[in-house]
Scaffold this active site. Structure first.
Site, PDB file in Angstrom:
ATOM      1  N   ASP A   8      18.540   3.538 -28.818  1.00 39.63           N
ATOM      2  CA  ASP A   8      18.039   4.475 -28.241  1.00 39.63           C
ATOM      3  C   ASP A   8      17.462   5.522 -29.234  1.00 39.63           C
ATOM      4  OD1 ASP A   8      18.478   3.666 -25.807  1.00 39.63           O
ATOM      5  OD2 ASP A   8      20.271   5.104 -25.577  1.00 39.63           O
ATOM      6  N   ASP A  56      14.646   1.647 -20.916  1.00 39.48           N
ATOM      7  CA  ASP A  56      15.468   3.278 -20.028  1.00 39.48           C
ATOM      8  C   ASP A  56      13.848   3.370 -19.409  1.00 39.48           C
ATOM      9  OD1 ASP A  56      17.825   2.271 -21.757  1.00 39.48           O
ATOM     10  OD2 ASP A  56      17.270   4.162 -22.622  1.00 39.48           O
TER      11      ASP A  56
END
Length: 180
Positions: free
Chosen positions: A131, A145
Site C-alpha cells: 500500500d 483497493d
C-alpha cells in the site's frame, strides 16, 4: 425479425471481453504502481503530494482493508481466489455494460492484491500487500483497493436501482402495470 431476437445475445457475448479488459488494465496499473512504490519510496518515508493531505507512504499490509485480520492472511488469499472465480463465472453470462465495468474493477483489484499475497514476502498465501497512497486520515491503500471499492460501490448502486447483470431492470414491469 430473427436479427432483433439475436441482438441481446450478441450484446451479452461482448461483455466478458470488456470485463476482462478493464480487469487487465487495472491489474497492470496496480502492478506498475506497486513496483514503482517499492523501488522509489523508502519504508517509513512520506512523500508529500498535496501538503500533508495527500502523500505517498510505503506500507506492507498483512491484513485486509484497514489492516483488519492481520493474522488471517491465508484466509484472505482464499477469499480473493473465490472472488476471482465468482466474477469470471458471473461474467460469462453478463449482458449489462455497467455490471461488466463494476465486476471488471473488482476482478482487476482482487487480482492485484492476490499477486501480492502469492508472490511477496513472507511467502505464498502469506504475502503482504503493498500500500502506498495516503489521503488525509484514511488508511494507506493502493490502486487495487481503489478499484475494488469503486467497483463494489457501482455494483451496490446497480442492485439498489434494479439493474440486473443480464441487462434487464427489475421492478420496471410492475411499475408500468401499476400506472396503466
Amino acid at each position: 425479425m430473427p436479427e432483433a431476437a439475436d441482438e441481446p445475445k450478441l450484446a451479452g457475448r461482448r461483455r466478458l471481453p470488456l470485463l476482462l479488459t478493464i480487469a487487465a488494465v487495472l491489474f497492470g496499473l496496480d502492478l506498475l504502481t506497486k513496483c514503482l512504490a517499492v523501488a522509489l519510496i523508502e519504508p517509513g518515508e512520506s512523500v508529500p503530494i498535496i501538503g500533508d493531505f495527500a502523500r505517498f507512504t510505503l506500507v506492507r499490509n498483512p491484513g485486509a482493508a484497514f489492516s483488519m485480520a492481520t493474522g488471517m492472511t491465508w484466509l484472505l488469499t482464499l477469499i480473493a481466489v473465490a472472488v476471482v472465480i465468482g466474477v469470471i463465472r458471473i461474467g460469462r453470462t453478463l449482458r449489462s455494460l455497467w455490471w461488466a465495468i463494476g465486476l471488471g474493477m473488482v476482478l482487476g483489484g482482487a487480482l492485484g492484491n492476490l499477486v501480492d499475497r502469492f508472490f511477496r514476502s513472507p511467502g505464498p498465501l502469506q504475502g503482504h500487500v503493498v500500500d502506498f497512497v495516503a489521503i488525509g486520515w484514511w488508511p494507506v491503500f493502493n490502486v487495487a483497493d481503489s478499484a475494488i471499492v469503486c467497483g463494489a460501490i457501482l455494483l451496490v448502486a446497480l442492485t439498489v436501482f434494479g439493474f440486473e447483470p443480464d441487462g434487464t431492470r427489475s421492478g420496471r414491469k410492475n411499475t408500468s402495470e401499476e400506472s396503466a
